[in-house]
Design a protein around this motif. Sequence first.
Motif, PDB file in Angstrom:
ATOM      1  N   GLY A  58       0.712  -1.309   0.077  1.00 23.72           N
ATOM      2  CA  GLY A  58       0.002   0.013  -0.013  1.00 23.72           C
ATOM      3  C   GLY A  58       0.925   1.252  -0.234  1.00 23.72           C
ATOM      4  N   GLU A  59       0.069   2.529  -0.012  1.00 20.20           N
ATOM      5  CA  GLU A  59       0.991   3.669  -0.063  1.00 20.20           C
ATOM      6  C   GLU A  59       1.765   3.747   1.144  1.00 20.20           C
ATOM      7  N   ALA A  60       0.916   3.766   2.196  1.00 20.39           N
ATOM      8  CA  ALA A  60       2.088   4.014   3.501  1.00 20.39           C
ATOM      9  C   ALA A  60       3.181   3.083   3.846  1.00 20.39           C
ATOM     10  N   GLY A  61       2.655   1.628   3.527  1.00 27.20           N
ATOM     11  CA  GLY A  61       3.953   0.626   3.715  1.00 27.20           C
ATOM     12  C   GLY A  61       4.945   1.009   2.724  1.00 27.20           C
ATOM     13  N   SER A  62       4.636   1.324   1.579  1.00 23.50           N
ATOM     14  CA  SER A  62       5.692   1.218   0.605  1.00 23.50           C
ATOM     15  C   SER A  62       6.561   2.522   1.034  1.00 23.50           C
TER      16      SER A  62
END
Length: 188
Positions: A113-117
């Motif tokens: 996801g956005e935050a994880g990446s």
Amino acid sequence: MKKKFIFCLMATLLFVACKPKTTISSDDGNTKVSIDVSDMQNTTDEMNKKIEELKKLKPLTVAEIKAMLPEELAGMKRTDFNSTSAMGFATGEARYNKDDTTSIHLTIWDCAGEAGSGFYALNYWTKMSLESENEDGYTKTVDFMGGKAVEDFKKYNNAYTLTFTSNDRLMVTIAGENIPLTTLQDIA
């Protein structure tokens, strides 16, 4: 003064760009940091590609991350755990204690996801091709399980930490106090 600073910064960057590996020492000489810039463009391209792949993946749930934390590790029972997805990506951590001075701390981050990446880029890729050493220990990038890992050692508490990626989406940190590095590598 401002022009002198900018000139010195530009000269330093030009000098660093011409050398494949640069080492910077602290004023007292106790801390040294080495940066390998020879393959920086390939590394940047690889990082950007990986981040785009991670953004497309659906983040794991708290229950899925919790299931990855074993009840026992290296003969030690899990003494506590924590799992959350409060920051937009799931993370789980567990501690395994043998006694008051011997323990393992396992942390798993789902980088999907956005935050994880973004977390992945900031906390893993920024440490690639870096080496630091002082009288208290070291941090360096090492080859590990067909990829790269960040290995860290602190003398004051005889603690090794190994940070690596797994399953093309997880960032894993295994830290051991009074645990040999080879044991941490075997656990990984």
